[in-house]
Design a protein around this motif. Structure first.
Motif, PDB file in Angstrom:
ATOM      1  N   TYR A 275       0.832  -1.201   0.000  1.00  0.00           N
ATOM      2  CA  TYR A 275       0.000   0.000   0.000  1.00  0.00           C
ATOM      3  C   TYR A 275       0.867   1.252   0.000  1.00  0.00           C
ATOM      4  CZ  TYR A 275      -3.534   3.407   1.362  1.00  0.00           C
ATOM      5  OH  TYR A 275      -4.355   4.508   1.402  1.00  0.00           O
ATOM      6  N   ARG A 276       1.934   1.220   0.780  1.00  0.00           N
ATOM      7  CA  ARG A 276       2.815   2.388   0.827  1.00  0.00           C
ATOM      8  C   ARG A 276       3.392   2.703  -0.557  1.00  0.00           C
ATOM      9  NH1 ARG A 276       8.556   2.550   4.054  1.00  0.00           N
ATOM     10  NH2 ARG A 276       9.275   4.608   3.404  1.00  0.00           N
ATOM     11  N   ILE A 277       3.817   1.653  -1.255  1.00  0.00           N
ATOM     12  CA  ILE A 277       4.392   1.885  -2.582  1.00  0.00           C
ATOM     13  C   ILE A 277       3.319   2.423  -3.531  1.00  0.00           C
ATOM     14  CG2 ILE A 277       5.411   0.776  -4.611  1.00  0.00           C
ATOM     15  CD1 ILE A 277       6.844  -1.137  -2.668  1.00  0.00           C
ATOM     16  N   MET A 278       2.142   1.784  -3.543  1.00  0.00           N
ATOM     17  CA  MET A 278       1.084   2.208  -4.459  1.00  0.00           C
ATOM     18  C   MET A 278       0.615   3.622  -4.152  1.00  0.00           C
ATOM     19  SD  MET A 278       0.189   0.128  -6.838  1.00  0.00           S
ATOM     20  CE  MET A 278       0.378  -1.612  -7.230  1.00  0.00           C
ATOM     21  N   LYS A 279       0.358   3.879  -2.865  1.00  0.00           N
ATOM     22  CA  LYS A 279      -0.287   5.137  -2.495  1.00  0.00           C
ATOM     23  C   LYS A 279       0.728   6.274  -2.361  1.00  0.00           C
ATOM     24  CE  LYS A 279      -3.801   7.557  -1.388  1.00  0.00           C
ATOM     25  NZ  LYS A 279      -4.972   7.606  -2.279  1.00  0.00           N
ATOM     26  N   MET A 280       1.713   6.041  -1.484  1.00  0.00           N
ATOM     27  CA  MET A 280       2.600   7.141  -1.126  1.00  0.00           C
ATOM     28  C   MET A 280       3.680   7.375  -2.184  1.00  0.00           C
ATOM     29  SD  MET A 280       1.087   7.802   1.691  1.00  0.00           S
ATOM     30  CE  MET A 280       2.093   9.076   2.443  1.00  0.00           C
ATOM     31  N   MET A 281       4.084   6.316  -2.869  1.00  0.00           N
ATOM     32  CA  MET A 281       5.181   6.477  -3.815  1.00  0.00           C
ATOM     33  C   MET A 281       4.677   6.544  -5.245  1.00  0.00           C
ATOM     34  SD  MET A 281       7.660   3.793  -1.846  1.00  0.00           S
ATOM     35  CE  MET A 281       9.256   4.499  -1.679  1.00  0.00           C
ATOM     36  N   MET A 282       3.970   5.510  -5.698  1.00  0.00           N
ATOM     37  CA  MET A 282       3.546   5.468  -7.094  1.00  0.00           C
ATOM     38  C   MET A 282       2.512   6.556  -7.389  1.00  0.00           C
ATOM     39  SD  MET A 282       1.089   4.565  -9.393  1.00  0.00           S
ATOM     40  CE  MET A 282      -0.111   3.437  -8.701  1.00  0.00           C
ATOM     41  N   GLU A 283       1.406   6.572  -6.617  1.00  0.00           N
ATOM     42  CA  GLU A 283       0.335   7.519  -6.937  1.00  0.00           C
ATOM     43  C   GLU A 283       0.765   8.960  -6.660  1.00  0.00           C
ATOM     44  OE1 GLU A 283      -4.297   6.962  -6.392  1.00  0.00           O
ATOM     45  OE2 GLU A 283      -3.488   7.931  -4.597  1.00  0.00           O
ATOM     46  N   LYS A 284       1.270   9.204  -5.437  1.00  0.00           N
ATOM     47  CA  LYS A 284       1.655  10.581  -5.092  1.00  0.00           C
ATOM     48  C   LYS A 284       2.844  11.058  -5.906  1.00  0.00           C
ATOM     49  CE  LYS A 284      -0.476  11.299  -0.765  1.00  0.00           C
ATOM     50  NZ  LYS A 284      -0.526  11.675   0.601  1.00  0.00           N
ATOM     51  N   GLY A 285       3.767  10.151  -6.194  1.00  0.00           N
ATOM     52  CA  GLY A 285       4.956  10.532  -6.943  1.00  0.00           C
ATOM     53  C   GLY A 285       4.727  10.523  -8.451  1.00  0.00           C
ATOM     54  N   LYS A 286       3.500  10.177  -8.861  1.00  0.00           N
ATOM     55  CA  LYS A 286       3.149  10.141 -10.290  1.00  0.00           C
ATOM     56  C   LYS A 286       4.182   9.394 -11.124  1.00  0.00           C
ATOM     57  CE  LYS A 286       0.502  14.493 -10.486  1.00  0.00           C
ATOM     58  NZ  LYS A 286      -0.836  13.965 -10.299  1.00  0.00           N
ATOM     59  N   TRP A 287       4.505   8.178 -10.701  1.00  0.00           N
ATOM     60  CA  TRP A 287       5.471   7.377 -11.456  1.00  0.00           C
ATOM     61  C   TRP A 287       5.044   7.205 -12.903  1.00  0.00           C
ATOM     62  CZ3 TRP A 287       6.830   2.551  -7.961  1.00  0.00           C
ATOM     63  CH2 TRP A 287       7.601   2.996  -6.868  1.00  0.00           C
ATOM     64  N   TRP A 288       3.748   6.959 -13.094  1.00  0.00           N
ATOM     65  CA  TRP A 288       3.258   6.667 -14.448  1.00  0.00           C
ATOM     66  C   TRP A 288       2.282   7.747 -14.892  1.00  0.00           C
ATOM     67  CZ3 TRP A 288       6.772   3.128 -15.081  1.00  0.00           C
ATOM     68  CH2 TRP A 288       7.074   2.233 -14.061  1.00  0.00           C
ATOM     69  N   GLY A 289       2.488   8.945 -14.427  1.00  0.00           N
ATOM     70  CA  GLY A 289       1.629  10.061 -14.828  1.00  0.00           C
ATOM     71  C   GLY A 289       0.275  10.013 -14.146  1.00  0.00           C
ATOM     72  N   ASP A 290      -0.699  10.705 -14.714  1.00  0.00           N
ATOM     73  CA  ASP A 290      -2.048  10.701 -14.140  1.00  0.00           C
ATOM     74  C   ASP A 290      -2.740   9.400 -14.510  1.00  0.00           C
ATOM     75  OD1 ASP A 290      -2.023  13.190 -12.866  1.00  0.00           O
ATOM     76  OD2 ASP A 290      -2.198  14.178 -14.827  1.00  0.00           O
ATOM     77  N   LEU A 291      -3.437   8.824 -13.531  1.00  0.00           N
ATOM     78  CA  LEU A 291      -4.017   7.508 -13.748  1.00  0.00           C
ATOM     79  C   LEU A 291      -5.538   7.570 -13.747  1.00  0.00           C
ATOM     80  CD1 LEU A 291      -1.689   5.617 -11.265  1.00  0.00           C
ATOM     81  CD2 LEU A 291      -1.527   5.587 -13.766  1.00  0.00           C
TER      82      LEU A 291
END
Ligand code: SF4
Ligand code: SF4
Lengths: 449, 233
Positions: A275-291
């Motif tokens: 969850y931390r990776i998905m929420k705090m890193m991937m989503e907040k950090g926009k790894w793959w842009g807007d989803l």
């Protein structure tokens, strides 16, 4: 030692020193931590590892000094002028010690909560592991988890067929429990919720997953959710080996799957670091842009349903004293602390807090991926997990609920090793046993605890 | 010697400190930080974060929970230090006295009680912090020579400062006069104070101030950076 070895030894030294010097250019967090520590010892007082066995090797400051001393020697003015007087010193080339020590920090971030400056030694630990990983020195146990996960999209190396038969089994179990068909939809396109548990919640402790299936059933949302036969394990060990490329490569298929399923919510299961990776890193950090989807957590969602009065429970199904262990990644790193308590208080007769709790909870001793490392089993049982056992004992609980597969594995081993008299499981596990469907909770009573 | 310490060194000290700290802050601000480091529980974003960072920086609530006895020592030490720095403004100019007197404050009484208490408290807590480095295993094993040296320097400053307050007669007028001339660069009319202990104190203070940008003592500014890293969500 042959010439070849000498050269490679020199090369290792050079690479390590260069990697440390590069901290001068960022990230900001590491650079600050190199220069700011007041050496007050508060972190050691609050570290589960140092608590378990207070030796120099386990003092967070000295572990971080493996990197900090070299940084001082090569980059700071005081380090260059004062040398050892200021704690500067060159890397001694001992990578074995390096790897051992950096794989003895559970990355729990408890030190940061109490350090007057908020210095988070886990960031330095992750850097140390990243440097080791670049040199191919990540412990084999960890390496193989990462490899399996990158190849099969799950850390158990389970095939889609194995996954499907596990799901069939769970559906049969629920049929036995309630006498009705409760579905666990798989690969359903257009389903609003895409459930991503840790694979353990399908293959090892599957009650959390049946709990979630029952919630959807009661809400009349059986057709609104799905699992994926390709992506059913949010676990991502790139976080633990410090390898950002692996972490992102492991993450991408899940994002792609959510998009191809057309889901509105990536519905994360009971797994703290996932969850931390998905929420705090991937989503907040926009790894793959807007989803096109949002990352949510199953406990958040279930707690909302409970608070809205949409679910009913028969608490007598969970009569034993139950406590909650806040996984570090859910508590300190994501701030999910009240939702699991809402669920447990609604479903258990005797819920007890352990102290301290929430953001101040002690790590189980298996954080930072250590839980998967059987090569350091003794260390986890006698050192890093010591405080946790004392804490649980003080509650008198017979069941420790926790929302993390790694915590659960560590707990199961602790229980066995110390012959302790309590059980461990998930949060939705308790819900699964107590939730009323058509006015009745599950019939089955052959639970372990 | 007093010419060197009294006329030249102060300008070097200020220069080194200002440029050193300025450079640090500039570099820290410029160093990229990909990703957030949020540590929960967090304050409500926006104003709440700012208030919380200030709170952490002035009252050390994390330390309060983490190590109570260290919190007492550290907080009293820093609070006394802040008081003492404020009190020193009086030595630089009579201006502050006039304001306080206008407000009806008995300046001498305030100085002897408040200043005196701060001088004693900071002495006790500095010794405490030093002894702690020897006494506690977890602190002893992480203490470098520079940690001891910084504390010894601070102690020497406190000691010389206190002996001026409690011991030998300290001539406020001459000292004020000296600083007034120093600040206005009017070296010709300046008379230097004749107290050896004053020069020792002043020299050590300058040494400390110059050392700050290169040592862990820069944490007095860095704390805003490290705290905002974990508190921003
Ligand atoms: S608590 Fe913070 S400042 Fe104190 S020794 Fe640990 S990391 Fe350094
Ligand atoms: S992250 Fe946890 S285990 Fe690692 S040094 Fe900090 S408190 Fe200790």
């Amino acid at each position: 030692m042959s010439d070849e070895n000498t050269i490679s030894h020199e090369k290792v030294r050079e690479e390590v020193i260069n990697a440390i010097k590069a901290i001068d250019n960022g990230p900001q967090v590491l650079k600050l931590y190199m220069e700011m520590c007041a050496r007050c010892g508060t972190c050691a007082e609050q570290c589960p590892v140092y608590y378990g066995e207070p030796t120099k090797e386990r003092n967070p400051v000295l572990r971080s000094d493996l990197i900090r001393s070299t940084f001082k020697k090569h980059t700071t003015i005081a380090g260059k002028l004062l040398g050892a007087l200021d704690g500067a010193g060159d890397f001694d080339g001992d990578m074995e010690k390096w790897v051992t020590q950096f794989y003895e920090c559970t990355g729990c971030r408890r030190c940061a909560t109490f350090c007057p400056f908020g210095i988070d030694n886990s960031v330095i630990t992750r850097k140390g592991r990243a440097i080791a990983d670049k040199l191919g020195l990540t412990p084999d146990t960890m390496k193989s988890v990462v490899k399996t996960s990158l190849e099969t999209h799950n850390t158990d190396g389970a095939s889609p067929e194995a996954f499907k038969s596990a799901i069939d089994f769970l559906e049969e179990e629920m049929k036995d429990e309630h006498g009705i068909d409760i579905k666990i939809p798989v690969d359903v396109e257009g389903a609003e919720f895409f459930y991503v548990p840790p694979s353990g919640d399908v293959l090892v402790n599957p009650e959390a997953t049946t709990g979630i299936a029952k919630v959807f059933y009661v809400l009349g949302m059986q057709d609104n959710w799905t699992m994926s036969s390709k992506c059913f394990d949010g676990a991502n060990y790139g976080l633990f080996t410090g390898n950002d490329t692996d972490m992102k490569a492991d993450n991408k298929p899940y994002v792609d799957e959510a998009i191809s399923l057309g889901s509105k919510y990536m519905f994360m299961g009971e797994c703290g670091h996932a969850y931390r990776i998905m929420k705090m890193m991937m989503e907040k950090g926009k790894w793959w842009g807007d989803l096109p989807f949002k990352v949510v957590n199953c406990m958040e969602w279930t707690a909302d349903q409970i608070e809205a009065g949409r679910l009913e429970f028969d608490k007598s199904k969970n009569p034993m004293p139950v406590t909650y262990h806040d996984p570090c990644n859910f508590g300190r790193s994501c701030g999910i602390v009240e939702d699991p308590r809402v669920i447990l208080k609604a479903t258990c007769q005797d819920f007890r807090e352990m102290y301290p709790n929430r953001g101040e909870n002690w790590c189980c001793g298996g954080g930072g991926g250590l839980s998967a490392m059987d090569d350091i089993h003794d260390f986890r049982m006698n050192v890093s997990g010591r405080k946790k056992m004392e804490q649980v004992k003080d509650t008198g609980a017979k069941y420790v609920a926790t929302a993390c597969s790694n915590c659960k594995r560590q707990f199961m081993q602790l229980i066995e090793y110390h012959k302790a008299d309590f059980a461990v499981g998930g949060v939705h596990d308790m819900l699964s046993r107590a939730i009323m469907i058509n006015g009745k909770a599950a019939e089955r009573i052959d639970y372990e605890s | 010697m007093s010419n060197l310490i009294g006329l030249i060194l102060p300008f070097i000290t200020v220069l080194i400190f200002v440029i050193g700290m300025g450079y640090r802050f500039y570099i820290w601000t410029k160093t990229p930080q990909p990703g957030k480091m949020t540590l929960f529980p967090t304050p409500t974003p926006g104003g709440g974060t700012f208030i919380s960072i200030i709170k952490e920086s002035f009252f050390f609530p994390g330390l309060f929970k983490g190590d109570r006895s260290l919190w007492i020592a550290a907080w009293v030490f820093h609070a006394s230090l802040a008081l003492i720095i404020l009190g020193h403004l009086r030595v630089f100019s009579g201006f502050f006295d006039r304001i306080l007197i206008n407000m009806g404050v008995d300046v001498d009484l305030m100085s002897s009680t408040g200043g005196g208490a701060a001088g004693i408290l900071i002495l006790i807590t500095a010794i405490w912090l030093l002894l702690r480095r020897f006494a506690l295993r977890r602190v002893r094993e992480i203490s470098n020579a520079s940690d001891f040296l910084a504390l010894l320097l601070v102690l020497a400053i406190i000691f010389t400062g206190n002996s001026m307050r409690f011991g030998e007669h300290f001539d406020l007028e001459i000292t004020r006069n000296y600083f007034a001339h120093l600040f206005t660069f009017s070296f010709a009319e300046m008379t230097l104070p004749q107290s050896g202990i004053f020069w020792t104190h002043f020299f050590l203070v300058q040494l400390l101030i110059m050392y700050i940008p290169f040592s862990k003592i820069l944490h007095f500014g860095g704390i805003f950076f490290t705290q905002s890293l974990i508190q921003k969500s």
